[in-house]
Design a protein around this motif. Structure first.
Motif, PDB file in Angstrom:
ATOM      1  N   GLU A  43     -17.420  71.059 -82.267  1.00 42.89           N
ATOM      2  CA  GLU A  43     -17.776  72.326 -82.912  1.00 42.89           C
ATOM      3  C   GLU A  43     -19.271  72.524 -82.734  1.00 42.89           C
ATOM      4  OE1 GLU A  43     -17.757  72.889 -87.385  1.00 42.89           O
ATOM      5  OE2 GLU A  43     -15.886  73.908 -86.859  1.00 42.89           O
ATOM      6  N   SER A  44     -19.654  73.600 -82.098  1.00 41.63           N
ATOM      7  CA  SER A  44     -21.063  73.781 -81.736  1.00 41.63           C
ATOM      8  C   SER A  44     -21.937  74.203 -82.907  1.00 41.63           C
ATOM      9  CB  SER A  44     -21.178  74.808 -80.603  1.00 41.63           C
ATOM     10  OG  SER A  44     -20.671  76.075 -81.029  1.00 41.63           O
ATOM     11  N   ASN A  45     -21.345  74.849 -83.919  1.00 43.30           N
ATOM     12  CA  ASN A  45     -22.144  75.296 -85.062  1.00 43.30           C
ATOM     13  C   ASN A  45     -22.661  74.102 -85.858  1.00 43.30           C
ATOM     14  OD1 ASN A  45     -21.897  78.366 -85.269  1.00 43.30           O
ATOM     15  ND2 ASN A  45     -19.774  77.738 -84.956  1.00 43.30           N
ATOM     16  N   ARG A  46     -23.795  74.316 -86.509  1.00 43.86           N
ATOM     17  CA  ARG A  46     -24.268  73.301 -87.455  1.00 43.86           C
ATOM     18  C   ARG A  46     -23.269  73.230 -88.613  1.00 43.86           C
ATOM     19  NH1 ARG A  46     -28.808  75.160 -91.248  1.00 43.86           N
ATOM     20  NH2 ARG A  46     -26.941  75.940 -92.303  1.00 43.86           N
ATOM     21  N   ALA A  47     -22.759  72.039 -88.895  1.00 46.49           N
ATOM     22  CA  ALA A  47     -21.753  71.871 -89.944  1.00 46.49           C
ATOM     23  C   ALA A  47     -22.244  70.862 -90.969  1.00 46.49           C
ATOM     24  CB  ALA A  47     -20.429  71.400 -89.336  1.00 46.49           C
ATOM     25  N   VAL A  48     -21.769  71.043 -92.200  1.00 45.18           N
ATOM     26  CA  VAL A  48     -22.158  70.175 -93.313  1.00 45.18           C
ATOM     27  C   VAL A  48     -20.953  69.357 -93.758  1.00 45.18           C
ATOM     28  CG1 VAL A  48     -23.111  70.083 -95.648  1.00 45.18           C
ATOM     29  CG2 VAL A  48     -23.879  71.850 -94.054  1.00 45.18           C
ATOM     30  N   ILE A  49     -21.128  68.054 -93.868  1.00 41.51           N
ATOM     31  CA  ILE A  49     -20.087  67.177 -94.410  1.00 41.51           C
ATOM     32  C   ILE A  49     -20.592  66.661 -95.746  1.00 41.51           C
ATOM     33  CG2 ILE A  49     -18.830  65.011 -94.157  1.00 41.51           C
ATOM     34  CD1 ILE A  49     -20.087  66.773 -91.083  1.00 41.51           C
ATOM     35  N   SER A  50     -19.926  67.031 -96.818  1.00 42.38           N
ATOM     36  CA  SER A  50     -20.337  66.652 -98.178  1.00 42.38           C
ATOM     37  C   SER A  50     -19.421  65.563 -98.709  1.00 42.38           C
ATOM     38  CB  SER A  50     -20.295  67.865 -99.114  1.00 42.38           C
ATOM     39  OG  SER A  50     -21.261  68.816 -98.737  1.00 42.38           O
ATOM     40  N   ILE A  51     -19.990  64.398 -98.973  1.00 42.67           N
ATOM     41  CA  ILE A  51     -19.242  63.298 -99.583  1.00 42.67           C
ATOM     42  C   ILE A  51     -19.517  63.342-101.073  1.00 42.67           C
ATOM     43  CG2 ILE A  51     -18.894  60.792 -99.628  1.00 42.67           C
ATOM     44  CD1 ILE A  51     -20.132  60.689 -96.826  1.00 42.67           C
ATOM     45  N   TYR A  52     -18.483  63.592-101.862  1.00 43.44           N
ATOM     46  CA  TYR A  52     -18.713  63.714-103.308  1.00 43.44           C
ATOM     47  C   TYR A  52     -17.735  62.848-104.090  1.00 43.44           C
ATOM     48  CZ  TYR A  52     -14.644  66.774-104.032  1.00 43.44           C
ATOM     49  OH  TYR A  52     -13.368  67.288-104.121  1.00 43.44           O
ATOM     50  N   GLY A  53     -18.137  62.542-105.309  1.00 44.95           N
ATOM     51  CA  GLY A  53     -17.307  61.722-106.197  1.00 44.95           C
ATOM     52  C   GLY A  53     -18.166  61.102-107.272  1.00 44.95           C
ATOM     53  N   MET A  54     -17.538  60.390-108.150  1.00 42.22           N
ATOM     54  CA  MET A  54     -18.199  59.778-109.305  1.00 42.22           C
ATOM     55  C   MET A  54     -19.238  58.750-108.865  1.00 42.22           C
ATOM     56  SD  MET A  54     -16.281  57.693-112.332  1.00 42.22           S
ATOM     57  CE  MET A  54     -17.182  56.709-113.536  1.00 42.22           C
ATOM     58  N   GLY A  55     -20.299  58.586-109.659  1.00 44.96           N
ATOM     59  CA  GLY A  55     -21.289  57.557-109.381  1.00 44.96           C
ATOM     60  C   GLY A  55     -20.644  56.184-109.371  1.00 44.96           C
ATOM     61  N   GLY A  56     -20.994  55.369-108.368  1.00 44.41           N
ATOM     62  CA  GLY A  56     -20.440  54.018-108.277  1.00 44.41           C
ATOM     63  C   GLY A  56     -19.255  53.896-107.352  1.00 44.41           C
ATOM     64  N   LEU A  57     -18.829  55.008-106.741  1.00 42.40           N
ATOM     65  CA  LEU A  57     -17.698  54.952-105.804  1.00 42.40           C
ATOM     66  C   LEU A  57     -18.121  54.416-104.433  1.00 42.40           C
ATOM     67  CD1 LEU A  57     -15.730  58.246-106.511  1.00 42.40           C
ATOM     68  CD2 LEU A  57     -14.841  55.939-106.686  1.00 42.40           C
ATOM     69  N   GLY A  58     -19.426  54.450-104.159  1.00 42.20           N
ATOM     70  CA  GLY A  58     -19.892  53.982-102.862  1.00 42.20           C
ATOM     71  C   GLY A  58     -20.163  55.098-101.873  1.00 42.20           C
ATOM     72  N   LYS A  59     -20.554  56.270-102.368  1.00 40.13           N
ATOM     73  CA  LYS A  59     -20.827  57.402-101.482  1.00 40.13           C
ATOM     74  C   LYS A  59     -22.000  57.089-100.547  1.00 40.13           C
ATOM     75  CE  LYS A  59     -21.579  60.093-104.964  1.00 40.13           C
ATOM     76  NZ  LYS A  59     -21.279  59.105-106.017  1.00 40.13           N
ATOM     77  N   THR A  60     -23.075  56.562-101.145  1.00 38.35           N
ATOM     78  CA  THR A  60     -24.245  56.231-100.343  1.00 38.35           C
ATOM     79  C   THR A  60     -23.928  55.133 -99.339  1.00 38.35           C
ATOM     80  OG1 THR A  60     -25.724  56.885-102.128  1.00 38.35           O
ATOM     81  CG2 THR A  60     -26.627  55.420-100.453  1.00 38.35           C
ATOM     82  N   THR A  61     -23.170  54.128 -99.776  1.00 38.58           N
ATOM     83  CA  THR A  61     -22.798  53.034 -98.888  1.00 38.58           C
ATOM     84  C   THR A  61     -21.989  53.541 -97.705  1.00 38.58           C
ATOM     85  OG1 THR A  61     -22.739  51.545-100.795  1.00 38.58           O
ATOM     86  CG2 THR A  61     -21.644  50.799 -98.795  1.00 38.58           C
TER      87      THR A  61
END
Length: 932
Positions: free
Chosen positions: A164-182
């Protein structure tokens, strides 16, 4: 919670000043002075609770004073009696003036001692965010700690690599401590990702809460990756110049930017303008705890990725690996360990932290582990090894806007694992004064937005939904509840009297009694300054329950909320009517049979919940409750084996048209000579929900006229006096355009044409209609209809679902359509249908033609249907099995010997049973029709 207390206090003072009471000279001026001072110092007031006590006690004395005046004016006794009463009244008025003067002095002292504070609120919160969250989840959860990370990592990588050539955003969301940053870090560090996105940068937003500094940090990172020196002038650049420089730097490249821990939408609004949409397949990855931020940032091009809790087996694997250093759990500890694991609720950070603390304990003494399980909350509070976990979870609370903090703390009053009813919570918040008014919205609508915000911030999760997808009940994650309970206890927000030892605070303002002895309350009554009392009684404590005595305590007189749901009451406690400040009273699921006329004394009452009691008639005095918003009086009984629910409502001879604040009125019974009642109903223009029972044909025209005036109506339920009675509701020329739910039980001579103009309808239940023409033609174009049920609605032989009809229908139920022998579903009809229930249609022996077009169908349930139909659908030779082979669950159920026999068509007609030979998989009942 000084901020919410002050807000409520200001509301009270405003009401007090509006009251037309004969105050002693100077008192009104003092009250006004207090209100003005509180307005000026609301942000720093720390003594609101004690002042609130005085204001509430003052309000009660005013009520006594007003009632005394009425007594004196109407007293027929001697001059001596009146003079004595007058002296008592004068004394009370002097005490009132003295109390107000004392409060005024306290406020003035507070004003004189006020320190100079700048930036109270957001800045301090952001500094706390920076201090606590500088490590990020990545340092607390490493890849080795996240079992099952490969699958979500692959899914996120696939989104990054999507053509997909357009700039796209992938948002990882959920409760703190689920490991989103990891998870984001594992994706970001993957060699394939680095190869595809040679220009990349990672920004942890906690490193800077100033937008200018954030953008400069990103600018510096990009120069470092490219290998260019950072321009010296960057330090003096204005924010717009920085954005322009970043945009120029990225314009010719495919880039990946990660924004870790986004707390506010304005962050994305500012950053996105610096990230060019250069049609080179660039990506932005965001991690956030807030679903609204995730959805907002993905608008246009992109996708949300909701990181879920760990499944049970993966959670157990992680727990054992961390607790027993890679070894399996000793058999004698497995039961208690699984109980501890359940408290972690599949939250990876919690599992890692708790198992790390348990790893230091010996494995021989099972009693030591059982103590940990029983005292899980105090274990968290006193264990340094769990401090990082507490900080991560507390950070979400600290970042809440002030108006949500009290709402969240209030949830600590419910027992753990308790599914909290959506509307019950909303009404409790309003009664407590936590909900701020907003232009164009009712308090209930504002409170509902609060609840959705807590859901979106991952503080709550939905336990049960209605059939049309709306939230019915919710709860907090177990571990988060422990953190919130600590906050509540620390701030003396609420006291929980349970089955464990309790250190009582000096003053008890909100009390939740959970399976506790009444003696505990009696021993601590001197501490009570109660605003809320919630009782969660269980059978073993029934004999100790004594509400009559409780209501006599001085410290209970200030109650605003009294929730006695499920309590063992048989009579209405007379003392309740002396709780003058009461706003919320629930006697739901008690055995109370009548309500006294003295309830008129509760002039502040907003909610009266008598659902599933034995009250069938309300006193005339109920109409004097001018502030009542929710009047709920009805109960269900099982009518037959098919679990249809018979609703018992209430009668009232009062002029209910005087109750202009009413928003919900359910279920009022129409009596003989009902013309006056219909006129009264027409005055209730604020109604959102109306339920009427025992309607007669002759009542129809007057009811139609009344409904036309209810422009805010969202839910309407009308039931005839019996199944043969016609309900004449055709003459509604201006139906309520916001109507969402419609329940009609009674004969219809023809289909009401006004229904097909209601574009907001999402649920329609029709019962006993016995129409000769196919009713689908009038309903198929309703754009938001999600749930449709027919019971004895149609006497024809065929139903025809046309292409493009019912575009959003999710649930369809057909019951007792005796003449129905065929159904045709054109391709394109009911494209979103997920559940189909057909029962007691004895002539329906042919599989619906076109059912194979319902590609999103998840469940088909047949109840007491002909054998010919079921045989044709069986996988072992059924000629029409191919039509339903795409449906995951198909059941056939029969009523046998007083119980349900459930057969799964997937298992070749074998009876579905568990090890105890009872119905398995889930509790199966026919649709609970008419349970609104």
């Amino acid at each position: 919670m000084a901020d919410s207390s002050v807000s409520f206090l200001l509301d009270k003072l405003s009401s007090l000043l509006q009251e037309e009471v004969n105050l002693q000279r100077g008192v009104r001026e003092d009250v006004q002075h207090i209100k003005d001072e509180l307005e000026r110092h609301k942000a720093i007031l720390m003594k609101a609770d004690s002042m609130e006590d005085a204001i509430d006690e003052y309000s009660i004395r005013l009520v006594d004073h007003q009632q005394g005046n009425k007594y004196q004016q109407g007293n027929k006794y001697s001059f001596i009696h009146r003079m004595v009463f007058g002296l008592k009244t004068l004394g009370a008025r002097r005490r009132i003036a003295s109390d107000i003067q004392g409060i005024k002095s306290k406020v003035e002292v507070l004003s004189n001692e006020r320190p100079i504070i700048s930036g109270v609120g957001s800045g301090s919160s952001q500094r706390l965010s920076s201090r606590l969250d500088s490590q990020g989840d990545a340092l607390l959860l490493e890849e080795a700690d996240l079992v099952g990370i490969e699958q979500p990592k692959k899914q996120v990588c696939d989104l990054l690599f999507k053509d997909e050539s357009n700039r796209a955003v992938i948002s990882i969301y959920g409760m703190g401590g689920l490991g989103k940053t990891t998870l984001a870090k594992q994706v970001y560090d993957d060699p394939k990702v680095k190869k595809r996105f040679r220009i990349h940068a990672w920004v942890n937003l906690s490193q800077s809460y100033k937008m200018e500094e954030l953008l400069k940090y990103l600018f510096q990172q990009l120069h470092s990756v490219i290998g260019k020196p950072v321009p010296e002038a960057v330090g003096t650049m204005k924010i717009e110049k920085v954005k322009e420089s970043i945009k120029n730097l990225l314009q010719g490249s495919r880039y990946l930017i990660v924004l870790d821990n986004v707390w506010h939408v304005n962050v994305w609004d500012a950053v996105r303008l610096a990230l060019p949409n250069n049609n080179r397949g660039s990506r932005v990855m965001i991690t956030t705890r807030n679903r609204d931020i995730a959805s907002y940032s993905c608008a246009g091009f992109g996708k949300n990725f909701h990181l879920e809790f760990l499944p049970e087996q993966e959670a157990w694997s992680l727990f054992c690996r961390k607790t027993f250093q890679g070894n399996s759990c000793p058999p004698h500890l497995e039961e208690v360990c699984r109980k501890i694991l359940k408290l972690c609720g599949g939250l990876p950070l919690a599992i890692v932290a708790v198992s790390g603390a348990l790893a230091t304990r010996g494995t021989s003494n099972i009693e030591e582990w059982q103590i940990v399980c029983r005292s899980f909350g105090s274990e968290i509070d006193g264990n340094d090894k769990l401090e990082d976990m507490k900080k991560v979870l507390s950070l979400s609370f600290n970042e809440l806007p002030y108006y949500l903090k009290s709402c969240l703390l209030y949830l600590s009053m419910f027992p753990g694992r308790h599914a909290i009813e959506h509307m019950r919570l909303i009404r409790l918040w309003i009664a407590e004064g936590f909900v701020n008014g907003e232009d164009g919205k009712t308090l209930e609508e504002v409170a509902d937005s609060y609840l959705k915000e807590l859901l979106n911030r991952s503080f709550l999760h939905v336990v049960e939904k209605t059939s049309d997808g709306r939230m019915k009940t919710c709860r907090m994650h177990d571990l988060l509840r422990e953190i919130v309970s600590f906050k509540s206890k620390d701030q003396n927000f609420a006291t929980i009297a349970g089955d464990q030892e309790l250190v009582w605070p000096e003053r008890v303002r909100r009390l939740s009694v959970i399976n506790s002895s009444y003696d505990v309350l009696r021993q601590n009554k001197t501490r009570f300054k109660l605003r809320s009392l919630l009782m969660f009684a269980f059978p073993d404590s029934l004999n100790l329950f004594s509400l009559h005595e409780l209501c006599s305590y001085t410290g209970v007189k200030l109650l605003r909320v009294l929730d006695l749901k499920d309590s063992p009451l048989e009579d209405f406690p007379a003392e309740i009517v002396n709780l003058y400040l009461l706003k919320y009273l629930s006697l739901k699921n008690t055995k109370v049979k009548s309500i006294p006329g003295s309830i008129k004394k509760l002039q502040n009452l907003e909610t009266l919940n008598l659902k599933h009691t034995y009250v069938t008639e309300l006193p005339v005095e109920i109409a004097e409750l001018k502030r009542l918003r929710h009047l709920l009086v009805y109960r269900y009984e099982i009518e037959s084996y098919a679990h249809f629910h018979l609703r018992h409502g209430f009668k009232v001879a009062a002029p209910i048209g005087n109750m202009l604040s009413l928003q919900k009125l359910c279920f009022i019974e129409v009596d003989q000579g009902s013309g006056a009642l219909m006129v009264e109903l027409g005055k209730l223009t604020q109604l959102r929900r109306l339920g009427i029972r025992k309607m007669r044909k002759e009542d129809g025209p007057a009811l139609c006229s009344a409904i036309e005036k209810m422009i805010h109506l969202r839910s309407l339920s009308i039931t005839a006096i019996n199944e043969d009675e016609i309900i004449d509701i055709h003459n509604i020329s201006k139906p309520p355009q916001y109507l969402q739910q419609l329940y009609l039980s009674g004969r219809l001579e023809k289909f009401p044409q006004w229904i097909n103009s209601l574009k907001n309808l999402f649920r329609v239940f029709l019962k006993w209609s016995r129409l000769k023409e196919d009713p689908l033609q009038y309903l198929q174009n309703l754009p938001n209809l999600r749930h449709l049920e027919f019971l004895q609605v149609y006497i024809g032989e065929t139903l025809h679902f046309k292409a493009d009809g019912f575009p959003n229908l999710k649930v369809l139920g057909l019951d007792d359509l005796k003449g129905l022998n065929s159904m045709t579903i054109e391709e394109g009809a009911m494209q979103g249908l997920k559940k189909l229930v057909i029962q007691r249609c004895g002539s329906f022996k042919i599989v619906p033609l076109g059912i194979e077009h319902l590609t999103k169908l998840k469940t088909i349930e047949f109840f007491d249907m002909p054998d010919e139909l079921i045989t044709a659908l069986r996988p072992n030779g059924g000629e029409d099995y191919w039509r339903v082979q795409h449906v995951p669950t198909v059941y056939s159920t029969y009523w046998r010997d007083g119980g349900w026999d459930v057969y799964s068509l997937e298992t070749f007609g074998e009876r579905v049973t568990d090890s105890n030979h009872s119905t398995a998989k889930r509790t199966l009942e026919p649709p609970t029709l008419w349970k609104v």
